[in-house]
Design a protein around this motif. Structure first.
Motif, mmCIF file in Angstrom:
data_model
loop_
_atom_site.group_PDB
_atom_site.id
_atom_site.type_symbol
_atom_site.label_atom_id
_atom_site.label_comp_id
_atom_site.label_asym_id
_atom_site.label_seq_id
_atom_site.Cartn_x
_atom_site.Cartn_y
_atom_site.Cartn_z
ATOM 1 N N TYR A 78 0.742 -1.027 0.105
ATOM 2 C CA TYR A 78 0.045 0.035 0.090
ATOM 3 C C TYR A 78 0.744 1.240 0.020
ATOM 4 O O TYR A 78 0.407 2.251 -0.286
ATOM 5 N N ARG A 79 2.179 1.203 0.226
ATOM 6 C CA ARG A 79 3.086 2.289 0.212
ATOM 7 C C ARG A 79 3.288 2.785 -1.199
ATOM 8 O O ARG A 79 3.620 3.874 -1.431
ATOM 9 N N GLU A 80 3.108 1.845 -2.119
ATOM 10 C CA GLU A 80 3.774 2.175 -3.584
ATOM 11 C C GLU A 80 2.521 2.964 -4.171
ATOM 12 O O GLU A 80 1.310 2.919 -3.442
ATOM 13 N N ASN A 81 2.764 3.238 -5.357
ATOM 14 C CA ASN A 81 1.765 3.873 -5.875
ATOM 15 C C ASN A 81 0.904 3.149 -6.655
ATOM 16 O O ASN A 81 1.114 2.775 -7.913
ATOM 17 N N LEU A 82 -0.083 2.487 -5.759
ATOM 18 C CA LEU A 82 -0.809 1.476 -6.635
ATOM 19 C C LEU A 82 -2.015 1.677 -7.655
ATOM 20 O O LEU A 82 -2.678 2.902 -7.193
ATOM 21 N N LYS A 83 -2.307 1.449 -8.877
ATOM 22 C CA LYS A 83 -3.344 1.599 -9.724
ATOM 23 C C LYS A 83 -3.796 0.267 -10.089
ATOM 24 O O LYS A 83 -3.060 -0.587 -10.537
ATOM 25 N N GLY A 139 -17.137 -4.427 -1.882
ATOM 26 C CA GLY A 139 -18.264 -3.369 -1.410
ATOM 27 C C GLY A 139 -17.745 -1.900 -1.440
ATOM 28 O O GLY A 139 -18.507 -1.111 -1.141
ATOM 29 N N GLU A 140 -16.738 -1.759 -2.170
ATOM 30 C CA GLU A 140 -16.339 -0.297 -2.190
ATOM 31 C C GLU A 140 -15.074 -0.464 -3.537
ATOM 32 O O GLU A 140 -14.838 -1.510 -3.840
ATOM 33 N N SER A 141 -14.947 0.805 -3.847
ATOM 34 C CA SER A 141 -13.937 0.848 -5.058
ATOM 35 C C SER A 141 -12.527 0.136 -4.724
ATOM 36 O O SER A 141 -12.334 0.456 -3.454
ATOM 37 N N PHE A 142 -11.823 0.185 -5.672
ATOM 38 C CA PHE A 142 -10.282 -0.067 -5.493
ATOM 39 C C PHE A 142 -9.699 0.804 -4.844
ATOM 40 O O PHE A 142 -9.000 0.816 -3.893
ATOM 41 N N ASN A 143 -9.677 2.014 -5.352
ATOM 42 C CA ASN A 143 -9.172 3.313 -4.719
ATOM 43 C C ASN A 143 -9.482 3.627 -3.440
ATOM 44 O O ASN A 143 -8.739 4.066 -2.475
ATOM 45 N N SER A 144 -10.814 3.541 -3.145
ATOM 46 C CA SER A 144 -11.382 3.671 -1.695
ATOM 47 C C SER A 144 -10.974 2.863 -0.932
ATOM 48 O O SER A 144 -10.664 3.180 0.424
ATOM 49 N N HIS A 148 -8.595 3.310 2.681
ATOM 50 C CA HIS A 148 -8.988 2.944 4.007
ATOM 51 C C HIS A 148 -7.871 2.211 4.630
ATOM 52 O O HIS A 148 -7.382 2.413 5.808
ATOM 53 N N VAL A 149 -7.120 1.371 3.817
ATOM 54 C CA VAL A 149 -5.742 0.564 4.201
ATOM 55 C C VAL A 149 -4.826 1.636 4.692
ATOM 56 O O VAL A 149 -4.358 1.595 5.731
ATOM 57 N N ARG A 150 -4.696 2.520 3.865
ATOM 58 C CA ARG A 150 -3.719 3.729 4.162
ATOM 59 C C ARG A 150 -3.954 4.361 5.381
ATOM 60 O O ARG A 150 -3.123 4.856 6.417
ATOM 61 N N ILE A 151 -5.201 4.877 5.519
ATOM 62 C CA ILE A 151 -5.548 5.864 6.717
ATOM 63 C C ILE A 151 -5.683 4.750 7.890
ATOM 64 O O ILE A 151 -5.083 5.352 9.139
ATOM 65 N N ASP A 152 -5.874 3.583 7.900
ATOM 66 C CA ASP A 152 -5.959 2.651 9.149
ATOM 67 C C ASP A 152 -4.545 2.635 9.671
ATOM 68 O O ASP A 152 -4.229 2.750 10.756
ATOM 69 N N CYS A 153 -3.564 2.618 8.433
ATOM 70 C CA CYS A 153 -2.077 2.526 9.072
ATOM 71 C C CYS A 153 -1.512 3.823 9.806
ATOM 72 O O CYS A 153 -0.775 3.831 10.699
ATOM 73 N N SER A 154 -2.371 5.031 8.978
ATOM 74 C CA SER A 154 -1.601 5.996 9.418
ATOM 75 C C SER A 154 -2.165 6.456 10.859
ATOM 76 O O SER A 154 -1.565 7.345 11.716
ATOM 77 N N LYS A 155 -3.209 6.078 11.381
ATOM 78 C CA LYS A 155 -3.951 6.161 12.545
ATOM 79 C C LYS A 155 -3.085 5.587 13.727
ATOM 80 O O LYS A 155 -2.788 6.300 14.477
ATOM 81 N N LYS A 156 -2.724 4.375 13.244
ATOM 82 C CA LYS A 156 -1.491 3.799 14.288
ATOM 83 C C LYS A 156 -0.541 4.423 14.357
ATOM 84 O O LYS A 156 0.280 4.455 15.620
#
Length: 198
Positions: free
Chosen positions: A105-110, A134-139, A143-151
């Motif tokens: 997820y740290r990479e520029n995933l497309k 249940g959500e788009s790839f980008n979304s 979510h994964v990035r924001i969860d990690c940033s919260k930690k």
């Protein structure tokens, strides 16, 4: 399959004009094979692809005399890989993609760059992803990035812009915007609230 056949043909043509000695060409081909093997085993974790060991591959290539024999071996091996991978259901492929995102997820995933790794075109994979997750790839990546940033914010050691970079956002303002969208407050406010709770 057509793409693989074309690539192997091109490789064969290029090898005919190569000026290197046979041993270094064999080493080069063994390297290519081992790299592809490594990518496939990391990409399709849930599928058992019956690859030979690296030592067996090197020995096999050492014992082949003609270039076309090596290309033929490659062709058979990749056919075997495609059959193994092709038999996987979209469920297990999706598990592999989620696993891939979790580790990259740290990479520029497309979606456009990930889809071919899993043998899909991006618009089709986008639809499957949306339907199953249940959500788009980008979304989902957000979510994964924001969860990690919260930690990371709760650990309170890194600056906000450093955290943004660590979780894959090169632009700190963009990170702020995304964080606020998903969490409802800014990263700094989240950190303050977390330290008050602690």
């Amino acid at each position: 399959r057509v793409l693989i056949a074309d690539t192997l043909n091109e490789l064969e043509q290029n090898l005919y004009y190569a000026t290197d000695d046979v041993t270094s060409i064999k080493h080069f081909l063994a390297d290519i094979y081992i790299q592809i093997k490594s990518i496939l085993t990391h990409t399709y974790i849930s599928i058992e692809i019956p690859f030979p060991t690296n030592a067996a591959i090197i020995e096999l290539l050492e014992n082949k005399y003609y270039c076309y024999e090596i290309i033929q071996f490659f062709s058979e091996q990749f056919e075997m890989c495609m059959n193994a991978v092709g038999s996987s259901s979209s469920e297990s492929v999706l598990d592999d993609i989620l696993h891939y995102i979790k580790h990259n997820y740290r990479e520029n995933l497309k979606l456009e760059s990930i889809a071919p790794l899993f043998g899909y075109n991006s618009s089709y994979l986008g639809k499957i992803f949306n339907k199953k997750v249940g959500e788009s790839f980008n979304s989902y990546i957000d979510h994964v990035r924001i969860d990690c940033s919260k930690k990371l914010l709760q650990e309170n050691t890194l600056k906000v812009y450093e955290i943004a970079e660590q979780v894959g956002y090169k632009n700190v303002d963009y990170f702020h915007k995304k964080f606020k969208k998903y969490v409802g407050i800014s990263p700094a406010e989240f950190r303050k609230e977390s330290s008050n709770l602690g």
